[in-house]
Design an enzyme around this catalytic site. Structure first.
Site, PDB file in Angstrom:
ATOM      1  N   GLY A   1       0.830  -1.204   0.000  1.00 45.26           N
ATOM      2  CA  GLY A   1       0.000   0.000   0.000  1.00 45.26           C
ATOM      3  C   GLY A   1       0.857   1.244   0.000  1.00 45.26           C
ATOM      4  CG  ASN A   2      -0.207   4.700  -1.487  1.00 41.09           C
ATOM      5  OD1 ASN A   2      -0.894   5.547  -0.928  1.00 41.09           O
ATOM      6  ND2 ASN A   2      -0.619   4.054  -2.576  1.00 41.09           N
TER       7      ASN A   2
END
Ligand code: CTP
Ligand code: CA
Length: 223
Positions: free
Chosen positions: A33-34
């Site tokens: 993810g980020n």
């Protein structure tokens, strides 16, 4: 009340906003993810709705809540966001791609939890579809397409090249070099380029106010 609605600047306009990160599964318990919080995209969706637009918000995993009346579609992965965008885009007048879409995803998703080994682990990643670029090539003359560019270096040149390559009407540059800007933060500092590559530089401000600046730039080019 109806009279107020009809005099709203974006009354009758169908608007698509994407927000938040995407999660790309590695196995049933892990993902790539980020740090996107979704705050900027939700602020934009709320502001566009306040201006009278009929807003569809496609959101990746986030704890944000919209305050205005809009249609929200929750997705997890880049592929799901792409599918959702493709189904909504043909009917839209204005699209703002604020989501931090993953560029890569694991090539294989393990169906069982990956167990720790003696050796190191190598993950093979494949590219996701660039949603914004796809919408840019499908765009009709009446449609307005706004993208974001998140950069750490040579930022203005990268932002302008994204505008051109992805066939955008506006690109909003988010510099990670500015303290208090970008992910998680409640404030942001942006620069907007239009198709003529004219530059508008804005002060650091609350994301709700940044959303107003972006909407003003959109209103300038919306018929
Ligand atoms: N974007 C998208 N689909 C992707 C990747 C990005 O729609 N698979 C969109 C983002 O929502 C944003 C714009 O493209 O509006 C620019 O994203 P950014 O990550 O800054 O640029 P990239 O083109 O992905 O290039 P890079 O990450 O290498 O800078
Ligand atoms: Ca990217």
């Amino acid at each position: 009340d109806n009279a107020i609605k009809k005099s709203s600047p974006l009354f009758g306009k169908k608007v698509l906003v994407t927000a938040g990160p995407t999660y790309e599964a590695i196995d049933p318990v892990r993902f790539i993810g980020n740090h996107s919080s979704g705050k900027m995209g939700f602020a934009l969706a709320d502001e566009l709705a306040r201006l009278g637009a009929d807003v569809t918000l496609i959101a990746g995993p986030t704890t944000q809540k919209a305050t205005q009346n809009l249609k929200r579609i929750d997705v997890v992965s880049a592929q799901q966001m792409y599918d959702a965008c493709l189904s909504v885009f043909p009917e839209t007048d204005i699209t703002v791609m604020c989501a931090a879409v993953a560029d890569y995803r694991p090539k294989q998703v393990a169906t069982q939890k990956i167990k720790k080994q003696q050796s190191d682990l190598v993950l093979e990643l494949e590219k996701t579809t660039d949603i914004l670029a796809s919408l840019g090539s499908a765009k009709k003359a009446h449609q307005i397409l706004v993208g974001f560019a998140l950069e750490t270096n040579d930022e203005e040149n990268y932002a302008k090249s994204k505008l051109e390559k992805k066939n955008l009407d506006l690109v909003v540059l988010n510099s990670l070099n500015d303290k208090g800007a970008g992910f998680r933060s409640d404030t942001n500092k942006i620069t907007i380029f239009n198709k003529a590559l004219e530059r508008s530089v804005f002060e650091m401000k609350a994301k709700a106010d940044v959303a107003k600046d972006i909407c003003s730039a959109i209103l300038k080019i919306a018929k």
